[in-house]
Scaffold this active site. Structure first.
Site, short mmCIF file in Angstrom:
data_model
loop_
_atom_site.label_atom_id
_atom_site.label_comp_id
_atom_site.label_asym_id
_atom_site.label_seq_id
_atom_site.Cartn_x
_atom_site.Cartn_y
_atom_site.Cartn_z
CB SER A 1 -1.09 6.27 39.30
OG SER A 1 -2.21 7.02 38.90
CE LYS B 1 -3.20 7.21 44.35
NZ LYS B 1 -1.87 7.04 44.94
#
Ligand code: COA
Length: 317
Positions: A170, A188
């Protein structure tokens, strides 16, 4: 010559903790991905690296295999995570040739610097497709193998052997928002949410699903592309509470932790490995020089002229 251990793994971990384990990693030929793979292979795992470029992926597999004699590292190139069928074929091949899949890293990502005004619908969709849909595809292609692995390796396992672990890459941009990164922030944020759902739905099968969120990591392809080359050491030091940019080893160590017997009860969360940098986000943005101030550069339609790539012309505000 093999990369020295100190560059991709701290001294905290015992050799052999991942013996007979298999890692499947997308984006494994990149700077962070290859460090994660090296770390796991060093500690005993075999690995299958997935990438778009055949040449780069096969070369990375050969390099990574040097860290441990007897390591089996497959490089499967020509696989775009946007294509589920290709990814499924790669997962099936990995399981067939290496005996299963115990750990998955969904690391493939795409990024570039652009304000919303310079993002076409297709540009936004491209990053959503690579990052978010690509992560979903990776989960779908590998989850049957992770379920098998988790069934063989109960959590916790008296032997300390782990399996059925998933880690997605992420970022921290979406915690505050970041100019010039709307596409990546959205992608993300969706990945964080998706991994929470995987933890909820597959935790009962013994799977753990987490994200790792790297901050600014030194010497990576990503930072080379996103950060202005005129940022000096002093500016980097001041921008991050821990006083430095991260290293690929910092991310590899977090990966080892998440997959190890020490990470058994860490599930459905994000390991933020950024020296607390996101708490000062905006201290040093991506795609701008230290001299460029918010919101002036946006109003002037400018990004740094010192990016490795990126569009040098003014954006259409
Ligand atoms: N600014 C604005 N738009 C951009 C852009 C930029 N710097 N780079 C690409 N785009 C747009 C393209 O114009 C295109 O949109 P359009 O069809 O409306 O013109 C769309 O994004 C897709 O671009 P394309 O080059 O065809 O996509 P791709 O699938 O070949 O590759 C990336 C897309 C994101 C992966 C590409 O930027 C890339 O290869 N990056 C290097 C690898 C990388 O990002 N690694 C991660 C580092 S963190």
């Amino acid at each position: 010559m093999a990369v020295p251990r100190s560059e991709y793994l701290s001294s905290a971990w015992a050799d052999g903790i991942f013996a007979n384990r298999v890692l499947f990693i997308t984006g494994g030929a990149g700077s962070i991905g290859s460090a994660q793979t090296r770390a796991l292979v060093h500690l005993g795992a075999d690995a299958c690296i997935i990438g778009r470029s055949v040449e780069k992926t096969e070369a990375a597999a050969k390099e990574v295999a040097k860290v441990r004699s007897g390591a089996r590292v497959l490089g499967i190139g020509g696989v775009d995570v946007r294509n589920f069928d290709n990814l499924k074929a790669a997962a099936d091949r990995c399981a067939k040739e290496l005996g299963g899949i115990d750990f998955v890293v969904a690391g493939a990502a795409g990024n570039f610097i652009a304000p919303i005004s310079a993002l076409s619908p297709n540009a936004f969709k491209t990053v959503m497709d690579i990052d978010t849909i690509g992560t979903f595809n990776t989960i779908k292609a590998t989850i049957p193998y992770l379920i098998e692995s988790a069934a063989k390796n109960p959590n916790p396992n008296p032997s300390g052997t782990t399996g059925g672990r998933l880690l997605s890459t992420s970022a921290t941009f979406h915690y505050t928002g970041m100019p010039l990164q709307s596409h990546v922030s959205a992608a993300k944020a969706a990945i964080d949410s998706l991994m929470g759902s995987v933890a909820l739905e597959y935790g009962p099968y013994g799977i753990t699903a987490n994200c790792v969120a790297p901050g600014a990591i030194e010497g990576t392809e990503g930072m080379e592309r996103l950060a202005s080359s005129v940022i000096d050491e002093n500016a980097k030091t001041r921008a991050v509470p821990s006083g430095r940019w991260g290293t690929v080893r910092d991310i590899a160590d977090a990966t080892v932790f998440a997959f190890s017997d020490a990470g058994n009860y860490v599930n459905g969360t994000t390991l933020v490995v950024d020296g607390a940098g996101w708490r000062r986000q905006g201290g040093l943005g991506v795609g701008i020089d230290p001299s460029m101030q918010y919101p002036d550069f946006l109003l002037a339609g400018e990004i740094s002229k010192h990016l490795k790539d990126g569009r040098k012309s003014k954006s259409k505000i």
